[in-house]
Design a protein around this motif. Structure first.
Motif, PDB file in Angstrom:
ATOM      1  N   THR A  15      27.464  57.170  24.241  1.00 12.26           N
ATOM      2  CA  THR A  15      26.546  57.159  23.131  1.00 12.26           C
ATOM      3  C   THR A  15      26.752  58.150  22.055  1.00 12.26           C
ATOM      4  O   THR A  15      26.137  58.275  21.154  1.00 12.26           O
ATOM      5  N   GLU A  16      27.391  59.264  22.471  1.00 10.80           N
ATOM      6  CA  GLU A  16      27.746  60.546  21.474  1.00 10.80           C
ATOM      7  C   GLU A  16      29.208  60.802  21.470  1.00 10.80           C
ATOM      8  O   GLU A  16      29.624  61.592  20.992  1.00 10.80           O
ATOM      9  N   LYS A  17      30.058  59.614  21.447  1.00 16.64           N
ATOM     10  CA  LYS A  17      31.420  59.759  21.320  1.00 16.64           C
ATOM     11  C   LYS A  17      32.002  59.438  19.883  1.00 16.64           C
ATOM     12  O   LYS A  17      31.580  58.339  19.206  1.00 16.64           O
ATOM     13  N   VAL A  18      32.941  60.343  19.414  1.00 16.88           N
ATOM     14  CA  VAL A  18      33.666  60.298  18.287  1.00 16.88           C
ATOM     15  C   VAL A  18      35.061  60.120  18.388  1.00 16.88           C
ATOM     16  O   VAL A  18      35.626  60.860  19.174  1.00 16.88           O
ATOM     17  N   ASN A  19      35.543  58.972  18.201  1.00 12.90           N
ATOM     18  CA  ASN A  19      37.187  58.787  18.243  1.00 12.90           C
ATOM     19  C   ASN A  19      37.994  58.998  17.093  1.00 12.90           C
ATOM     20  O   ASN A  19      37.827  58.243  16.167  1.00 12.90           O
ATOM     21  N   LYS A  27      29.723  64.187  18.819  1.00  9.78           N
ATOM     22  CA  LYS A  27      29.226  64.374  17.524  1.00  9.78           C
ATOM     23  C   LYS A  27      29.086  65.597  16.800  1.00  9.78           C
ATOM     24  O   LYS A  27      29.595  66.054  15.561  1.00  9.78           O
ATOM     25  N   GLY A  28      28.355  66.476  17.905  1.00 14.12           N
ATOM     26  CA  GLY A  28      28.370  67.947  17.490  1.00 14.12           C
ATOM     27  C   GLY A  28      29.473  68.910  17.196  1.00 14.12           C
ATOM     28  O   GLY A  28      29.694  69.868  16.769  1.00 14.12           O
ATOM     29  N   MET A  37      31.231  73.589   9.855  1.00 11.21           N
ATOM     30  CA  MET A  37      30.276  72.405   9.355  1.00 11.21           C
ATOM     31  C   MET A  37      30.557  71.021   9.999  1.00 11.21           C
ATOM     32  O   MET A  37      31.703  70.526  10.469  1.00 11.21           O
ATOM     33  N   THR A  38      29.687  70.278  10.369  1.00 12.01           N
ATOM     34  CA  THR A  38      29.549  69.167  11.243  1.00 12.01           C
ATOM     35  C   THR A  38      30.157  68.113  10.073  1.00 12.01           C
ATOM     36  O   THR A  38      29.852  67.948   8.940  1.00 12.01           O
ATOM     37  N   LEU A  39      31.259  67.363  10.583  1.00 10.54           N
ATOM     38  CA  LEU A  39      31.846  66.290   9.870  1.00 10.54           C
ATOM     39  C   LEU A  39      31.630  64.929  10.258  1.00 10.54           C
ATOM     40  O   LEU A  39      31.036  64.903  11.552  1.00 10.54           O
ATOM     41  N   ASN A  40      31.857  63.968   9.488  1.00  9.51           N
ATOM     42  CA  ASN A  40      31.636  62.444   9.872  1.00  9.51           C
ATOM     43  C   ASN A  40      33.242  61.861   9.551  1.00  9.51           C
ATOM     44  O   ASN A  40      34.042  62.414   8.958  1.00  9.51           O
ATOM     45  N   MET A  41      33.257  60.647   9.744  1.00 10.14           N
ATOM     46  CA  MET A  41      34.305  59.787   9.329  1.00 10.14           C
ATOM     47  C   MET A  41      34.825  59.575   8.113  1.00 10.14           C
ATOM     48  O   MET A  41      35.708  59.258   7.818  1.00 10.14           O
ATOM     49  N   CYS A  53      36.936  70.379   6.862  1.00 14.10           N
ATOM     50  CA  CYS A  53      36.075  70.135   5.621  1.00 14.10           C
ATOM     51  C   CYS A  53      37.231  70.050   4.317  1.00 14.10           C
ATOM     52  O   CYS A  53      38.239  70.680   4.324  1.00 14.10           O
ATOM     53  N   ASN A  54      36.608  69.685   3.234  1.00 15.63           N
ATOM     54  CA  ASN A  54      37.692  69.572   1.969  1.00 15.63           C
ATOM     55  C   ASN A  54      37.967  70.849   1.408  1.00 15.63           C
ATOM     56  O   ASN A  54      39.012  71.405   1.067  1.00 15.63           O
ATOM     57  N   ALA A  55      36.934  72.082   1.743  1.00 14.74           N
ATOM     58  CA  ALA A  55      37.213  73.144   0.991  1.00 14.74           C
ATOM     59  C   ALA A  55      38.063  74.279   1.916  1.00 14.74           C
ATOM     60  O   ALA A  55      38.743  74.919   1.473  1.00 14.74           O
TER      61      ALA A  55
END
Length: 233
Positions: A15-19, A27-28, A37-41, A53-55
């Motif tokens: 339920t909280e997995k990011v591959n 996810k955290g 900073m929290t990122l996403n796909m 992150c981009n910076a």
């Protein structure tokens, strides 16, 4: 069996997995390595299998080479080798870019005339070295091709010779004069005549300073001949 998180090394449940980046993350825990900073796909950038992150994405810097004496020598040597290769290619292809000439009858006639003149010059030098005398020089006047009648002309060669003599201001008189050959001569073209030393040339017409027109008494052939190969009787 559930995998471990790539950051906290704890079990990651579905339920909280990011591959991502060949790892599994909470996810955290899927955050920037620098600012957290929290990122996403959609907004992450991977470098060395770590999210950024981009910076804070690491910039690739090129390694600068110091201008040491050894590096300068290698640079100069490379430049010289390039020049050598360029000169080799230039010499290799030199003379290959030329305009081809059509193999026309006129071109063949000029080529044959040049070969004959070269052979005559060779024999003159040979006789000069052999006998220690002065060999005759090739006539400096216009070539026999300049006096050929135009195609389709009904005039005979005598009329053409007289016309050339009048146009150039050369003497056209001398009809019926007799000359004796003092050197052998081989005709270089079909409008010339061959003879040997001692032959008598009849009905001679002077064309210009270098060429005459006459008939060889021994063979009966008539045509153009070089003036400095004969002498008046």
């Amino acid at each position: 069996m559930n995998p471990l998180c790539g950051r906290c090394n704890r079990v990651v449940y579905p339920t909280e997995k990011v591959n991502c980046l060949d790892k599994y993350w909470h996810k955290g825990c899927f955050s920037c390595e620098v600012c957290k900073m929290t990122l996403n796909m959609k907004n992450y950038k991977g470098f060395d299998k770590k999210p950024y992150c981009n910076a804070h994405y690491p910039k690739t810097n090129f390694t600068s080479v110091a201008d040491t004496p050894e590096n300068l020598r290698l640079q100069q040597q490379t430049k010289m080798q390039s020049n050598v290769y360029y000169k080799e290619d230039f010499e290799k292809n030199r003379g290959k870019c030329f305009t081809s000439l059509a193999d026309t009858p006129e071109f063949q006639r000029v080529k044959k005339m040049q070969n004959t003149i070269s052979n005559v010059k060779y024999h003159e030098d040979f006789e000069k070295a052999k006998m220690g005398g002065v060999a005759p020089q090739q006539p400096s006047g216009p070539s026999p091709a300049a006096f050929q009648p135009s195609a389709g002309s009904q005039n005979n060669y005598d009329t053409a010779s007289e016309s050339v003599g009048q146009a150039t201001g050369g003497p056209t008189s001398g009809s019926g004069k007799r000359y004796r050959a003092v050197y052998d001569y081989a005709a270089a073209d079909e409008d010339e005549v061959s003879f040997v030393d001692g032959d008598v040339i009849m009905d001679v017409h002077q064309i210009d300073e270098g060429w005459m027109y006459g008939r060889v008494e021994r063979t009966g052939q008539q045509g153009m001949l070089p003036a400095n190969y004969v002498e008046a009787i």
